[in-house]
Write an enzyme that holds these catalytic residues in place. Structure first.
Site, PDB file in Angstrom:
ATOM      1  N   ASN A 106      27.148  31.922  45.649  1.00 26.41           N
ATOM      2  CA  ASN A 106      28.547  32.006  45.233  1.00 26.41           C
ATOM      3  C   ASN A 106      29.483  31.438  46.297  1.00 26.41           C
ATOM      4  O   ASN A 106      29.048  30.719  47.196  1.00 26.41           O
ATOM      5  CB  ASN A 106      28.936  33.430  44.827  1.00 26.41           C
ATOM      6  CG  ASN A 106      29.795  33.438  43.563  1.00 26.41           C
ATOM      7  OD1 ASN A 106      30.839  32.799  43.524  1.00 26.41           O
ATOM      8  ND2 ASN A 106      29.346  34.143  42.549  1.00 26.41           N
ATOM      9  N   ARG A 107      30.766  31.793  46.220  1.00 23.01           N
ATOM     10  CA  ARG A 107      31.791  31.105  46.998  1.00 23.01           C
ATOM     11  C   ARG A 107      32.227  31.890  48.231  1.00 23.01           C
ATOM     12  O   ARG A 107      32.269  33.112  48.215  1.00 23.01           O
ATOM     13  CB  ARG A 107      33.010  30.815  46.109  1.00 23.01           C
ATOM     14  CG  ARG A 107      32.715  29.862  44.983  1.00 23.01           C
ATOM     15  CD  ARG A 107      33.854  29.790  43.974  1.00 23.01           C
ATOM     16  NE  ARG A 107      33.556  28.785  42.957  1.00 23.01           N
ATOM     17  CZ  ARG A 107      32.833  29.006  41.858  1.00 23.01           C
ATOM     18  NH1 ARG A 107      32.347  30.220  41.624  1.00 23.01           N
ATOM     19  NH2 ARG A 107      32.612  28.043  40.995  1.00 23.01           N
ATOM     20  N   HIS A 132      27.354  28.205  47.249  1.00 21.08           N
ATOM     21  CA  HIS A 132      25.888  28.227  47.170  1.00 21.08           C
ATOM     22  C   HIS A 132      25.201  27.629  48.395  1.00 21.08           C
ATOM     23  O   HIS A 132      24.219  26.896  48.278  1.00 21.08           O
ATOM     24  CB  HIS A 132      25.422  27.514  45.903  1.00 21.08           C
ATOM     25  CG  HIS A 132      25.754  28.238  44.633  1.00 21.08           C
ATOM     26  ND1 HIS A 132      25.918  29.605  44.574  1.00 21.08           N
ATOM     27  CD2 HIS A 132      25.962  27.769  43.361  1.00 21.08           C
ATOM     28  CE1 HIS A 132      26.193  29.950  43.306  1.00 21.08           C
ATOM     29  NE2 HIS A 132      26.225  28.864  42.571  1.00 21.08           N
ATOM     30  N   HIS A 203      19.143  30.708  40.257  1.00 24.44           N
ATOM     31  CA  HIS A 203      20.154  30.042  39.425  1.00 24.44           C
ATOM     32  C   HIS A 203      19.558  29.320  38.219  1.00 24.44           C
ATOM     33  O   HIS A 203      19.919  28.174  37.945  1.00 24.44           O
ATOM     34  CB  HIS A 203      20.966  29.061  40.276  1.00 24.44           C
ATOM     35  CG  HIS A 203      22.383  28.909  39.847  1.00 24.44           C
ATOM     36  ND1 HIS A 203      22.742  28.723  38.528  1.00 24.44           N
ATOM     37  CD2 HIS A 203      23.537  28.900  40.547  1.00 24.44           C
ATOM     38  CE1 HIS A 203      24.069  28.603  38.459  1.00 24.44           C
ATOM     39  NE2 HIS A 203      24.573  28.707  39.670  1.00 24.44           N
ATOM     40  N   ASP A 275      32.997  33.077  34.431  1.00 29.34           N
ATOM     41  CA  ASP A 275      32.363  32.651  35.684  1.00 29.34           C
ATOM     42  C   ASP A 275      32.764  33.680  36.733  1.00 29.34           C
ATOM     43  O   ASP A 275      33.452  33.365  37.707  1.00 29.34           O
ATOM     44  CB  ASP A 275      32.823  31.242  36.078  1.00 29.34           C
ATOM     45  CG  ASP A 275      31.971  30.636  37.189  1.00 29.34           C
ATOM     46  OD1 ASP A 275      31.016  31.310  37.639  1.00 29.34           O
ATOM     47  OD2 ASP A 275      32.253  29.504  37.612  1.00 29.34           O
ATOM     48  N   GLU A 341      23.247  35.589  37.644  1.00 36.94           N
ATOM     49  CA  GLU A 341      22.820  35.486  39.041  1.00 36.94           C
ATOM     50  C   GLU A 341      22.999  36.844  39.725  1.00 36.94           C
ATOM     51  O   GLU A 341      24.125  37.282  39.966  1.00 36.94           O
ATOM     52  CB  GLU A 341      23.646  34.420  39.754  1.00 36.94           C
ATOM     53  CG  GLU A 341      23.615  33.057  39.085  1.00 36.94           C
ATOM     54  CD  GLU A 341      24.881  32.267  39.359  1.00 36.94           C
ATOM     55  OE1 GLU A 341      25.156  31.973  40.549  1.00 36.94           O
ATOM     56  OE2 GLU A 341      25.609  31.957  38.389  1.00 36.94           O
TER      57      GLU A 341
END
Length: 377
Positions: A106-107, A132, A203, A275, A341
């Site tokens: 993720n971010r 990621h 993923h 998302d 995820e």
């Protein structure tokens, strides 16, 4: 490491009438995956359980290339998106199809975080943010195969100190196990020689109708999550944990993915759909619990997701646009897949009220996630 011919025999063993065609198919697959990248050998590995469920894995990016399960009519469906060759994965590396994700899934906002008073700057590959693990993350490296048999493969990767900007030499081991309960089980373990942050995940892009067959808006989803972490316009959490009740994010009861996806809601607009990280309802930190259930009425395939992690990112294929041609030449269209995820929360290194993703030298990071398949008529 087993030879390609031995790997073919493992998964093709069975009735002699089907052995030759299976061997030919597997050999054709392997011909497009056997290569070298940066001096390291890349291959395709085939797993098969005792009920006919099959999985193909490449050690390039630890990617699940195929995952074949029976539908309600007893026919086999490949339920993950992917490509027919390593070269296609390399050319479309940011798609993350089927990949192992790290060091940080993720971010991370602005590609920066502070650890014990020291600021670290990461590669930015998602607008202003790190995503990621960066462009050279675990999805784009060659993993070493340390164990392999007909139902299990163990992959290992050593991430150097400062790789993609992260501190510490991180040793990661990841096991993929195709159990006789029709489970795809992933066990992770990692150690560092210096304090760092770690958030590993898987993923796969799933379509329970079959990869490249229709979209997933008819799939019925239930999430055991009464809250989620809302985000800003670049999909970084505010730090708030918000109740899903009364919002299009309430999947506490089984609901079609497409049922509310086009509603006029700011969070749906920011994500182009779903998302978002959902906060799982857990009574005990680190306990293995059911996180999600997905059912495809067309095929009768049901997938349950179990995890020891505190969160799960639900992504509804918002950026698939029909421009990608995948396995067998099938086009992956808009909302042609979903992702679930299992993870710690996005941007946790910058969010003190989120569960910590810090890993101390001498400690061991572990987590387990399971994708279990069955048929519901």
């Amino acid at each position: 490491m087993r030879s390609s011919k031995r790997m073919i025999a493992l998964v093709c063993a069975g009735a002699m009438s089907t052995w030759l065609s299976c061997t030919a198919d597997k050999q054709q697959d392997e011909d497009t995956f056997n290569t070298q990248i940066n001096g390291k050998e890349v291959n395709l590995y085939h797993l098969r359980n005792n009920h006919g469920m099959e999985m193909s894995v490449t050690n390039y990016g630890g990617r699940v290339v195929k995952l074949v399960v029976p539908n309600k009519d007893g026919q086999l469906e490949d339920v993950v998106l992917g490509f027919d060759s390593v070269q296609e994965y390399r050319e479309s590396s940011e798609a993350y199809f089927g990949a192992a994700i790290g060091r940080y899934g993720n971010r991370i906002a602005n590609g920066r975080f502070t650890l014990d008073g020291e600021e670290y700057e990461l590669a930015r590959n998602n607008g202003p943010n790190a995503l990621h693990g960066g462009p050279g993350g675990f999805h784009n490296v060659v993993w070493e195969v340390v164990e392999f048999d007909d139902q299990r493969i163990v992959l290992q990767y050593i991430s150097a100190d400062w790789e993609e900007g992260y501190p510490g030499r991180l040793e990661v081991q990841m096991s993929y196990h195709l159990t006789d309960d029709n489970e795809f089980r992933i066990d992770y373990k990692a150690n560092t020689d210096r304090k760092t942050v770690v958030n590993l995940t898987h993923h796969s892009f799933f379509n329970l109708n079959g990869a490249g067959k229709a979209d997933v808006r008819d799939h019925v989803l239930q999430l055991n999550a009464s809250a989620f972490t809302p985000v800003d316009s670049v999909l970084i959490p505010y730090g708030e944990i918000r109740a899903v009740a009364g919002t299009p994010f309430d999947f506490t009861k089984a609901t079609a993915i497409g049922g509310r996806i086009d509603q006029d809601h700011e969070q749906l607009q920011f994500g182009g759909g779903y998302d978002h990280n959902f906060v799982l309802d857990k009574e005990e930190v680190g306990a293995m619990t059911l996180a999600a259930t997905v059912f495809a009425p067309q095929t009768g395939i049901k997938m349950e997701v179990f995890t020891t992690e505190p969160g799960i990112q639900f992504y509804s294929g918002n950026f698939l646009d029909g421009s990608v041609s995948g396995k067998d030449g099938r086009t992956y269209g808009y909302r042609g897949a979903f992702c679930l995820e299992t993870q710690h929360f996005p941007d946790s290194p910058n969010q003190p009220n989120f569960p910590s993703t810090e890993l101390e030298s001498g400690d061991t990071y572990t987590q387990t996630s399971i994708y279990k398949f069955s048929v519901q008529k």
